[in-house]
Write an enzyme that holds these catalytic residues in place. Structure first.
Site, PDB file in Angstrom:
ATOM      1  N   GLU A  67      -9.786  -1.602   5.136  1.00 51.35           N
ATOM      2  CA  GLU A  67     -10.411  -1.368   6.436  1.00 51.35           C
ATOM      3  C   GLU A  67     -11.700  -2.194   6.543  1.00 51.35           C
ATOM      4  O   GLU A  67     -12.208  -2.692   5.530  1.00 51.35           O
ATOM      5  CB  GLU A  67     -10.726   0.124   6.585  1.00 51.35           C
ATOM      6  CG  GLU A  67      -9.487   1.026   6.589  1.00 51.35           C
ATOM      7  CD  GLU A  67      -8.689   0.969   7.895  1.00 51.35           C
ATOM      8  OE1 GLU A  67      -8.760  -0.039   8.628  1.00 51.35           O
ATOM      9  OE2 GLU A  67      -7.982   1.951   8.179  1.00 51.35           O
TER      10      GLU A  67
ATOM     11  N   HIS B  87      -7.680  -4.814   9.911  1.00 50.87           N
ATOM     12  CA  HIS B  87      -7.386  -4.535   8.504  1.00 50.87           C
ATOM     13  C   HIS B  87      -6.191  -5.339   8.007  1.00 50.87           C
ATOM     14  O   HIS B  87      -5.310  -5.715   8.773  1.00 50.87           O
ATOM     15  CB  HIS B  87      -7.240  -3.034   8.220  1.00 50.87           C
ATOM     16  CG  HIS B  87      -6.000  -2.378   8.744  1.00 50.87           C
ATOM     17  ND1 HIS B  87      -6.016  -1.147   9.359  1.00 50.87           N
ATOM     18  CD2 HIS B  87      -4.691  -2.748   8.724  1.00 50.87           C
ATOM     19  CE1 HIS B  87      -4.784  -0.808   9.677  1.00 50.87           C
ATOM     20  NE2 HIS B  87      -3.963  -1.762   9.313  1.00 50.87           N
TER      21      HIS B  87
ATOM     22  N   ASP C  29      -7.762  -3.063  14.107  1.00 45.56           N
ATOM     23  CA  ASP C  29      -9.178  -3.167  13.698  1.00 45.56           C
ATOM     24  C   ASP C  29      -9.402  -4.312  12.705  1.00 45.56           C
ATOM     25  O   ASP C  29     -10.459  -4.407  12.096  1.00 45.56           O
ATOM     26  CB  ASP C  29      -9.665  -1.837  13.103  1.00 45.56           C
ATOM     27  CG  ASP C  29      -8.927  -1.431  11.816  1.00 45.56           C
ATOM     28  OD1 ASP C  29      -8.014  -2.170  11.396  1.00 45.56           O
ATOM     29  OD2 ASP C  29      -9.269  -0.381  11.244  1.00 45.56           O
TER      30      ASP C  29
ATOM     31  N   ASP D 210       0.818  -1.209   0.000  1.00 47.32           N
ATOM     32  CA  ASP D 210       0.000   0.000   0.000  1.00 47.32           C
ATOM     33  C   ASP D 210       0.852   1.259   0.000  1.00 47.32           C
ATOM     34  O   ASP D 210       2.082   1.192   0.127  1.00 47.32           O
ATOM     35  CB  ASP D 210      -0.961  -0.022   1.206  1.00 47.32           C
ATOM     36  CG  ASP D 210      -0.338  -0.652   2.442  1.00 47.32           C
ATOM     37  OD1 ASP D 210       0.898  -0.662   2.533  1.00 47.32           O
ATOM     38  OD2 ASP D 210      -1.074  -1.125   3.307  1.00 47.32           O
TER      39      ASP D 210
HETATM   40  C1  F6R Z   1       1.471  -1.918   6.064  1.00 49.24           C
HETATM   41  C2  F6R Z   1       0.109  -2.427   6.100  1.00 49.24           C
HETATM   42  C3  F6R Z   1      -0.697  -2.476   7.347  1.00 49.24           C
HETATM   43  C4  F6R Z   1       0.095  -2.941   8.564  1.00 49.24           C
HETATM   44  C5  F6R Z   1      -0.803  -2.942   9.797  1.00 49.24           C
HETATM   45  C6  F6R Z   1      -0.033  -3.310  11.044  1.00 49.24           C
HETATM   46  O1  F6R Z   1       2.004  -2.007   4.756  1.00 49.24           O
HETATM   47  O2  F6R Z   1      -0.386  -2.812   5.088  1.00 49.24           O
HETATM   48  O3  F6R Z   1      -1.785  -3.349   7.167  1.00 49.24           O
HETATM   49  O4  F6R Z   1       0.603  -4.222   8.339  1.00 49.24           O
HETATM   50  O5  F6R Z   1      -1.352  -1.671   9.967  1.00 49.24           O
HETATM   51  O6  F6R Z   1       0.929  -2.335  11.301  1.00 49.24           O
HETATM   52  P1  F6R Z   1       2.037  -2.537  12.422  1.00 49.24           P
HETATM   53  O7  F6R Z   1       2.890  -3.663  11.988  1.00 49.24           O
HETATM   54  O8  F6R Z   1       2.786  -1.230  12.413  1.00 49.24           O
HETATM   55  O9  F6R Z   1       1.313  -2.802  13.674  1.00 49.24           O
END
Ligand code: F6R
Length: 265
Positions: A148, A143, A141, A72
């Protein structure tokens, strides 16, 4: 879905690094370098650091020709912003391990070409031969990438709006939730599930609830990560804290400890 409960985040990183190295070596032997799907955020950092450490010690495979695709990208950051995910993955992983910058890809958030950015990214992944192994983190959450809650389980790369929860979670990279962009380009859940092997990493108590919903809850757009239940090759690597809300924790441990040596993830 294989759920592996390990004691520490370091063990999660080490097993994830073994898995990535196996793919890179296997593909190197065929003469067609691997295509890796990379996540940003805090969770995979220990894995990237482990891979870099092994490469520096001369224990790693060659990353010559390896191609990578980010999950992303933020929309609306000024050019060259250090928190853009393309800049982040280069700084935290690909530059240090010797993957050529032109082989490191992410969705392109350039404003003028935004409407076609999703389609272009999908085409680029297909042109590279598809993603062989995709590293994933999970949001508190539920995702996956930036899909989301409520995201279509069949979605492809497109623009999405971050929830207030995610903007609060990511405020640590920007100084405040207000500074976190509202919009992102993200691989869809349908894009992610086209990868050959999905490797979800989660560590810490803060992820326990989302992990339990994704692994043991119903398949539902309300918990986007539950789409993993529909894929044929998923490994969920957890430390004790992230596994703490799983009802079948002991069973997963029993399965993993009885696994034959010849059977990798
Ligand atoms: C990042 C991404 C997000 C993260 C998620 C967890 O490229 O796609 O889905 O993997 O927000 O983030 P952390 O590892 O920082 O808790």
């Amino acid at each position: 879905m294989e759920v592996v409960v390990l004691e520490t985040p370091a063990e999660v990183a080490s097993l994830a690094a073994d898995t990535i190295e196996d793919v890179v070596r296997r593909r190197e032997a065929t003469g067609t370098p691997a295509v890796l799907g990379l996540a940003t955020g805090s969770t995979p950092l220990a894995t990237y650091e482990e891979l870099i450490r092994r490469a520096r010690d001369g224990r790693g495979p060659s990353y010559e020709g390896v191609e990578t695709f980010n999950l992303d990208e933020y929309v609306g950051l000024p050019d060259g912003h250090e928190q853009s995910y393309l800049a982040t993955i280069r700084r935290e992983f690909t530059d240090a391990i010797g993957i050529q910058p032109e082989r490191v890809h992410g969705p392109d958030p350039t404003e003028e070409t935004l409407p076609a950015a999703g389609e272009r990214y999908e085409a680029a992944i297909v042109a590279a031969g598809g993603i062989e192994v995709q590293i994933l983190g999970i949001g508190s959450d539920g995702h996956l990438a930036f899909n989301e809650p409520g995201s279509s389980l069949a979605s492809l790369t497109r623009i999405k709006t971050l929830t207030a929860t995610t903007r609060k979670d990511n405020a640590r990279f920007f100084g405040s939730p207000e500074a976190v962009p509202h919009h992102v380009l993200t691989q869809g859940l349908g894009t992610i599930t086209r990868a050959g092997h999905l490797l979800l990493l989660a560590t810490g108590e803060g992820k326990a609830e989302a992990v339990a919903a994704a692994v043991e809850g119903p398949v539902s757009a309300t918990c986007p990560a539950s789409v993993l239940q529909l894929h044929g090759h998923v490994s969920v690597l957890l430390d004790e804290a992230a596994a703490s809300r799983l009802v079948r924790r002991d069973y997963y441990r029993e399965v993993y400890s009885g696994k034959p040596d010849w059977q990798g993830l």
